[in-house]
Design a protein around this motif. Structure first.
Motif, PDB file in Angstrom:
ATOM      1  N   PRO A 109      58.548  28.052  41.014  1.00  0.00           N
ATOM      2  CA  PRO A 109      58.208  28.817  42.222  1.00  0.00           C
ATOM      3  C   PRO A 109      58.941  30.162  42.239  1.00  0.00           C
ATOM      4  O   PRO A 109      60.093  30.270  41.813  1.00  0.00           O
ATOM      5  N   THR A 110      58.259  31.195  42.708  1.00  0.00           N
ATOM      6  CA  THR A 110      58.853  32.528  42.774  1.00  0.00           C
ATOM      7  C   THR A 110      58.180  33.321  43.871  1.00  0.00           C
ATOM      8  O   THR A 110      57.001  33.091  44.192  1.00  0.00           O
ATOM      9  N   THR A 111      58.908  34.246  44.433  1.00  0.00           N
ATOM     10  CA  THR A 111      58.347  35.158  45.437  1.00  0.00           C
ATOM     11  C   THR A 111      58.132  36.537  44.851  1.00  0.00           C
ATOM     12  O   THR A 111      57.614  37.425  45.527  1.00  0.00           O
ATOM     13  N   LYS A 112      58.525  36.717  43.600  1.00  0.00           N
ATOM     14  CA  LYS A 112      58.419  38.027  42.955  1.00  0.00           C
ATOM     15  C   LYS A 112      56.971  38.302  42.572  1.00  0.00           C
ATOM     16  O   LYS A 112      56.275  37.432  42.043  1.00  0.00           O
ATOM     17  N   ALA A 113      56.529  39.508  42.808  1.00  0.00           N
ATOM     18  CA  ALA A 113      55.173  39.908  42.440  1.00  0.00           C
ATOM     19  C   ALA A 113      55.076  40.008  40.925  1.00  0.00           C
ATOM     20  O   ALA A 113      56.020  40.451  40.259  1.00  0.00           O
ATOM     21  N   PRO A 114      53.959  39.599  40.353  1.00  0.00           N
ATOM     22  CA  PRO A 114      53.823  39.670  38.888  1.00  0.00           C
ATOM     23  C   PRO A 114      53.794  41.110  38.397  1.00  0.00           C
ATOM     24  O   PRO A 114      53.315  42.014  39.083  1.00  0.00           O
ATOM     25  N   SER A 115      54.333  41.306  37.191  1.00  0.00           N
ATOM     26  CA  SER A 115      54.381  42.635  36.585  1.00  0.00           C
ATOM     27  C   SER A 115      53.519  42.645  35.327  1.00  0.00           C
ATOM     28  O   SER A 115      53.502  41.679  34.569  1.00  0.00           O
ATOM     29  N   VAL A 116      52.794  43.762  35.112  1.00  0.00           N
ATOM     30  CA  VAL A 116      51.950  43.875  33.924  1.00  0.00           C
ATOM     31  C   VAL A 116      52.797  43.932  32.662  1.00  0.00           C
ATOM     32  O   VAL A 116      52.290  43.695  31.559  1.00  0.00           O
ATOM     33  N   ASN A 117      54.076  44.235  32.781  1.00  0.00           N
ATOM     34  CA  ASN A 117      54.962  44.324  31.614  1.00  0.00           C
ATOM     35  C   ASN A 117      55.553  42.969  31.229  1.00  0.00           C
ATOM     36  O   ASN A 117      56.221  42.857  30.213  1.00  0.00           O
ATOM     37  N   GLU A 118      55.340  41.969  32.055  1.00  0.00           N
ATOM     38  CA  GLU A 118      55.884  40.652  31.758  1.00  0.00           C
ATOM     39  C   GLU A 118      54.779  39.792  31.134  1.00  0.00           C
ATOM     40  O   GLU A 118      53.871  39.324  31.819  1.00  0.00           O
ATOM     41  N   SER A 119      54.859  39.576  29.841  1.00  0.00           N
ATOM     42  CA  SER A 119      53.796  38.851  29.137  1.00  0.00           C
ATOM     43  C   SER A 119      54.311  37.725  28.256  1.00  0.00           C
ATOM     44  O   SER A 119      53.530  37.089  27.561  1.00  0.00           O
ATOM     45  N   CYS A 120      55.630  37.479  28.271  1.00  0.00           N
ATOM     46  CA  CYS A 120      56.177  36.382  27.473  1.00  0.00           C
ATOM     47  C   CYS A 120      56.683  35.271  28.396  1.00  0.00           C
ATOM     48  O   CYS A 120      57.295  35.535  29.430  1.00  0.00           O
ATOM     49  N   GLU A 148      44.146  25.128  30.110  1.00  0.00           N
ATOM     50  CA  GLU A 148      43.836  25.677  31.428  1.00  0.00           C
ATOM     51  C   GLU A 148      44.182  24.669  32.519  1.00  0.00           C
ATOM     52  O   GLU A 148      44.591  25.043  33.620  1.00  0.00           O
ATOM     53  N   THR A 149      44.021  23.383  32.209  1.00  0.00           N
ATOM     54  CA  THR A 149      44.388  22.345  33.172  1.00  0.00           C
ATOM     55  C   THR A 149      45.880  22.395  33.472  1.00  0.00           C
ATOM     56  O   THR A 149      46.310  22.263  34.624  1.00  0.00           O
ATOM     57  N   LEU A 150      46.670  22.609  32.424  1.00  0.00           N
ATOM     58  CA  LEU A 150      48.113  22.688  32.597  1.00  0.00           C
ATOM     59  C   LEU A 150      48.501  23.927  33.390  1.00  0.00           C
ATOM     60  O   LEU A 150      49.368  23.876  34.276  1.00  0.00           O
ATOM     61  N   LEU A 151      47.868  25.053  33.091  1.00  0.00           N
ATOM     62  CA  LEU A 151      48.191  26.296  33.782  1.00  0.00           C
ATOM     63  C   LEU A 151      47.937  26.190  35.283  1.00  0.00           C
ATOM     64  O   LEU A 151      48.610  26.847  36.083  1.00  0.00           O
ATOM     65  N   SER A 152      46.962  25.371  35.652  1.00  0.00           N
ATOM     66  CA  SER A 152      46.639  25.232  37.072  1.00  0.00           C
ATOM     67  C   SER A 152      47.425  24.119  37.754  1.00  0.00           C
ATOM     68  O   SER A 152      47.281  23.917  38.957  1.00  0.00           O
ATOM     69  N   ALA A 153      48.248  23.382  36.990  1.00  0.00           N
ATOM     70  CA  ALA A 153      49.037  22.304  37.587  1.00  0.00           C
ATOM     71  C   ALA A 153      50.068  22.899  38.555  1.00  0.00           C
ATOM     72  O   ALA A 153      50.725  23.899  38.244  1.00  0.00           O
ATOM     73  N   PRO A 154      50.244  22.312  39.726  1.00  0.00           N
ATOM     74  CA  PRO A 154      51.107  22.922  40.750  1.00  0.00           C
ATOM     75  C   PRO A 154      52.578  22.992  40.367  1.00  0.00           C
ATOM     76  O   PRO A 154      53.308  23.827  40.893  1.00  0.00           O
ATOM     77  N   ASN A 155      53.040  22.124  39.476  1.00  0.00           N
ATOM     78  CA  ASN A 155      54.459  22.102  39.139  1.00  0.00           C
ATOM     79  C   ASN A 155      54.736  22.625  37.736  1.00  0.00           C
ATOM     80  O   ASN A 155      55.794  22.357  37.168  1.00  0.00           O
ATOM     81  N   TYR A 156      53.781  23.362  37.151  1.00  0.00           N
ATOM     82  CA  TYR A 156      54.027  23.875  35.808  1.00  0.00           C
ATOM     83  C   TYR A 156      54.821  25.172  35.847  1.00  0.00           C
ATOM     84  O   TYR A 156      55.746  25.366  35.063  1.00  0.00           O
ATOM     85  N   PHE A 157      54.491  26.075  36.740  1.00  0.00           N
ATOM     86  CA  PHE A 157      55.244  27.318  36.877  1.00  0.00           C
ATOM     87  C   PHE A 157      56.337  27.139  37.922  1.00  0.00           C
ATOM     88  O   PHE A 157      56.132  26.477  38.951  1.00  0.00           O
TER      89      PHE A 157
END
Length: 983
Positions: free
Chosen positions: A291-302, A280-289
């Protein structure tokens, strides 16, 4: 597919029935199971499943330990909750199928939940490592959320038992959607990718770490299958360091094995290729994901990783059936079992006896435990898990520099920890030198800029696959090397600072204990040292009873430091016994209450000897009845009639106090003298200890006192604590000798492991047996340790030029006074014997026996004392000059030293006769007869009418006189006559 997982469990359970009955001779009811398949409702079946099998197969079926219920407090606990197959397949979530009931292992917690903190509630199945820690979860009390459910009632309706259940408020266990990934890998065969589909690339930023990077685009599950065909696994990215490693590979978006959880899991992520959750610490790290402007989709899970040198890299979510290239990696084989041992913690969740595990330090965001026991790499991993921590890992260069900076504040003389520790790093299961940290969130790549020892890692002998960490205590600071995982190094753990409070330690004075130069002469000797109180020689120490300025505890501490001593500690039963012998000799001047260096200020009930920086050992203490008392934080010594007892008082009270310092000598001689005086050991016995063959000889005479001497020396050099072997200090001695010879260090650590477990009711026996074992297992190492400590040439310089010798009734207290009636009758009948005559009373002088003049001066004082006792009289104790001069007529003129009664010192200038307890008149004492450093006793010179001291070389006066008659004795102290007087 809706009931596949349940059917698998059912089949495994049926197989387990025979195993359970054969091994245990009884059946363990798990629950009535109702399975919903394509053909409708199958009748409920009663199954039996051993707890070990059921836990492992639940995990295997689900694919994640996340599917196991988690206790509210983060520890593994029993509950009465249910598990549902429907959560594996959301499309069937209207069909309830009970798999395990209130005894099921489906409620045990995840090994990798919540990232870095998961070490405190971790458990998963063992693959290449065996479970050696039992099953504490089965014994734990439930601490989960408030529940209303009771166990299901089971009724029989003909041959078809029906299960009925009550409602529950326990949340549905969370499951991650990796089952289709695992099924795909199991059911779909494939061949290795062709050379055209991709290649092995090396990361220049991570020591040429190898990855397979594909050019072919496939779905996420197909990517996992192709990695499997190459004996690799689909990429995991469990750290920012892994992203850094990937950045030196080719650009693109590549599949990883990461999957997003369903809504009941709160959207948590896990790695399908390893079974670990994403921190969870990694998931909240600012540079782990990325950057994107696209809205998240419920079909994107991988999860896929975006790798770009020109733009920001990071993780991104994609549809699992989308075609992308992929990256495979060699995953190390980290242990899959990490159980916290709840029995080591109190009801509030605090670790019991924290100081018994080693040294706790806070650096940065972590608390580190630098342990005190050598063990293998795997044992280190399991030990840290049991303590609710993770094994030492160095996440980045900044963390290593923090450890380096900490170590540079010390040197080899004041460093309190050890030097060589295991980390969680290993490349086992991967190509050589492709190391990862084994962390609760899964394997994590080592940062490429960590500092290794020169030439390391080298995989010497092709069997060094684990990472060892070393404090160097020089400008280098810290280094890493690779070592064989079976080798023994000292365990080390770390955890978040907030969850691992350090043990409580009593507050001692913080300023340095230093002499006040105003109190000392130009020759560095304490001026007029008698002004502070009475000085005593004993127990290897110079002891000052500071009686001229009653003070508070803190002021007493300062005064002792000012005069070049330290506030006295009474840390052992041996020392207390030795000091009681001193006060028995000088009861008048040692009576009272005296501050010692003990206190529990700032840490109630945990007393500490501040002068020694050591906590009290209860078995070594003798407290006054009713003490210590709550709220009374400072320790004093109550001295009454030769008895000494510890007691506690308000630190502000004004009391006399005791100061101490070791006698002037080399450290070796002073230490030996102190322990030898405490336990009455001869030089010959000490020499025998240093001779290995003689010491280990079956005919060696090892007395209990000699064993206690060993313990005393062990305590003095820091290798034996009062109560047990000092693991850290002993291991440190080994490390100092073998630091640059790993094989020799390993041999010594093994010997330590064998010998350190010696434990007997008598600590002196424990010390002896431990020392003996060391001499048997590693004689060369032990001999070097002994030499290093015994041959220390440091000169100890007490503040006084010498300690004045105090008279102590050396004859009266040293020998029994036995009458000989036959001798009495003969002497009184004849009025003489072959050696002297009886002089009748006259002029206020009682009847006496006068020994004839012995021109050789070869009269032994002890024999003279015993002769007087034999005839029922005492050595004369003259009170006037005339009385002394009276015997000039019988002994002869000239300077004839005549033995008289023994005395006890009252202060610097006054003495008392031991038999009559009368003060020796000052007018009969020759001038300049103040206390001097050499042992002495009084003799009289009838020709002058005075008494004066006769000196002998430094040493025990009784032992010296028992050997009377040697040439040295005759030259130094000649006695020509003695006088016995009727009582």
């Amino acid at each position: 597919m809706a009931s596949i997982c349940a059917i698998i469990l059912l089949a495994l359970a049926i197989i387990a029935i025979s195993l359970s009955q054969a091994k245990q001779g009884k059946k363990k009811i798990i629950k009535v199971v109702r399975i919903n398949g394509n053909t409708g409702n199958i009748g409920p079946i009663r199954i039996y499943l051993p707890k070990k099998v059921r836990r492992q197969n639940i995990i295997k079926c689900c694919g994640f330990k996340k599917c196991m219920g988690r206790a509210k407090n983060g520890t593994n606990s029993k509950t009465t909750s249910k598990s549902y197959v429907s959560t594996l397949h959301p499309e069937n979530n209207m069909q309830e199928t009970t798999i395990l009931g209130n005894e099921a292992a489906a409620t045990e917690s995840s090994a990798v939940e919540n990232g870095e903190n998961a070490a405190t509630n971790s458990e998963t199945t063992a693959q290449d490592y065996q479970d050696t820690s039992g099953d504490p979860q089965e014994d734990a009390d439930s601490t989960t959320s408030k529940e209303t459910n009771e166990p299901s009632d089971v009724t029989n309706q003909g041959n078809n038992p029906v299960a009925t259940t009550t409602t529950t408020t326990t949340p549905i266990p969370c499951r991650l959607p990796c089952k289709d990934f695992e099924d795909f890998l199991l059911a779909t065969p494939t061949s290795k990718p062709s050379p055209a589909d991709g290649s092995i690339l090396k990361s220049a930023k991570c020591g040429n770490r190898q990855y397979y990077v594909s050019t072919a685009k496939v779905t996420r599950n197909e990517a996992g299958l192709r990695c499997k065909a190459m004996d690799m696994s689909l990429l995991t990215v469990p750290s920012i360091e892994e992203l850094t490693c990937l950045s030196s590979l080719q650009a693109g978006t590549f599949w990883t094995s990461g999957s997003k959880g369903n809504p009941s899991c709160g959207g948590s992520f896990g790695w399908c290729s390893t079974g670990f959750n994403v921190s969870e610490t990694l998931l909240s790290a600012p540079n782990y994901f990325a950057p994107t402007t696209k809205a998240p989709s419920v079909n994107e899970s991988c999860l896929a990783v975006v790798n770009s040198a020109a733009a920001a890299s990071g993780m991104t979510l994609r549809k699992c059936d989308e075609a992308l290239p992929f990256i495979c990696q060699f995953n190390v084989e980290c242990p899959k079992l990490c159980d916290k041992d709840v029995s080591l913690f109190d009801p509030d969740g605090n670790l019991k006896n924290k100081t018994s595990y080693g040294i706790w330090i806070d650096i940065g965001n972590y608390t580190y435990l630098l342990g005190n026991k050598p063990m293998s790499w795997l044992s280190n991993y399991l030990r840290c898990c049991a303590l609710g921590m993770q094994t030492l890992s160095i996440d980045n260069l900044a963390e290593q520099m923090g450890l380096k900076k900490f170590s540079l504040d010390f040197n080899t003389t004041n460093w309190k920890a050890n030097y060589n520790y295991w980390t969680s790093g290993t490349w086992k299961g991967a190509p050589p030198n492709q190391f990862s940290w084994c962390k609760p969130s899964g394997p994590s790549v080592l940062a490429g800029d960590l500092v290794w020892e020169k030439g390391q890692p080298d995989n010497a002998g092709s069997n060094e696959s684990c990472v060892h960490f070393r404090f160097v205590l020089n400008s280098t600071g810290t280094i890493m090397t690779d070592r064989n995982c079976a080798n023994k190094y000292i365990f080390a753990c770390k955890g978040p600072k907030s969850t691992t409070p350090k043990p409580c330690v009593a507050s001692c004075p913080t300023k340095n204990c230093e002499r006040n130069p105003d109190f000392f002469s130009d020759t560095n000797e304490l001026k007029d040292y008698f002004q502070y109180g009475n000085w005593y020689d004993g127990c290897g120490r110079n002891i000052l009873t500071f009686t001229t300025n009653q003070s508070s505890w803190a002021t007493a501490w300062d005064w002792c430091c000012n005069v070049g001593l330290t506030l006295m500690s009474m840390e052992s039963a041996g020392k207390a016994s030795c000091y009681s012998r001193i006060v028995s000799k000088f009861t008048l001047t040692t009576f009272g209450d005296f501050w010692l260096s003990g206190t529990d200020q700032g840490c109630p009930a945990t007393f500490r000897w501040c002068s020694l920086s050591k906590n009290f050992i209860d078995s070594e203490l003798k407290w006054k009845a009713g003490h210590p008392k709550d709220g009374l934080d400072c320790v004093y010594l109550e001295v009454r009639n030769g008895s000494v007892l510890l007691a506690s008082a308000n630190c502000a009270e004004k009391k006399d106090f005791l100061c101490e310092v070791r006698k002037k000598a080399t450290f070796q001689r002073a230490m030996q003298t102190e322990c030898a005086e405490i336990w009455d050991i001869s030089i010959e016995e000490i020499d025998m200890l240093l001779n290995v063959s003689e010491f280990l000889s079956p005919t060696a005479n090892i007395s209990l006192n000699l064993k206690c001497f060993l313990k005393c020396v062990g305590v003095e050099v820091g290798m034996f604590d009062l109560g047990a072997l000092n693991a850290i200090a002993t291991l440190q001695q080994i490390e100092i000798l073998t630091q640059e010879e790993p094989v020799k260090m390993e041999t010594a650590f093994v010997a330590y492991d064998i010998c350190s477990g010696k434990q007997f009711d008598d600590e002196c026996v424990t010390a002896y047996e431990t020392f003996k074992c060391g001499q048997e297992q590693a004689p060369d190492i032990i001999s070097q340790i002994v030499t290093n400590n015994f041959d220390n040439g440091t000169i100890l310089s007490p503040p006084t030029p010498c300690l004045p010798y105090r008279h102590s009734c050396w004859l009266t207290n040293g020998f029994p006074c036995v009458k000989n009636q036959t001798a009495i009758d003969a002497l009184l009948t004849l009025g003489k014997d072959d050696f002297g005559i009886v002089v009748n009373a006259s002029d206020n002088i009682k009847r006496c026996y006068v020994r004839n003049f012995d021109s050789s001066g070869n009269i032994n004082p002890i024999d003279a004392y015993k002769y007087c006792c034999g005839i029922g009289w005492n050595l004369i104790e003259p009170m006037t000059i005339a009385e002394v001069q009276y015997f000039n007529n019988y002994i002869g003129s000239g300077s004839v030293s005549t033995l008289i009664g023994d005395t006890v010192s009252i202060n610097k200038t006054h003495f008392m006769w031991c038999q009559s307890r009368r003060i020796v008149p000052a007018e009969i004492v020759m001038t300049n007869q103040d206390l001097f450093c050499e042992p002495s006793y009084f003799v009289m010179y009838p020709s002058t009418g005075y008494i004066e001291k006769s000196y002998i070389p430094s040493g025990d006066i009784i032992k010296y006189k028992l050997n009377y008659g040697t040439g040295l004795n005759k030259q130094v102290s000649l006695i020509y006559s003695f006088v016995c007087q009727e009582p």
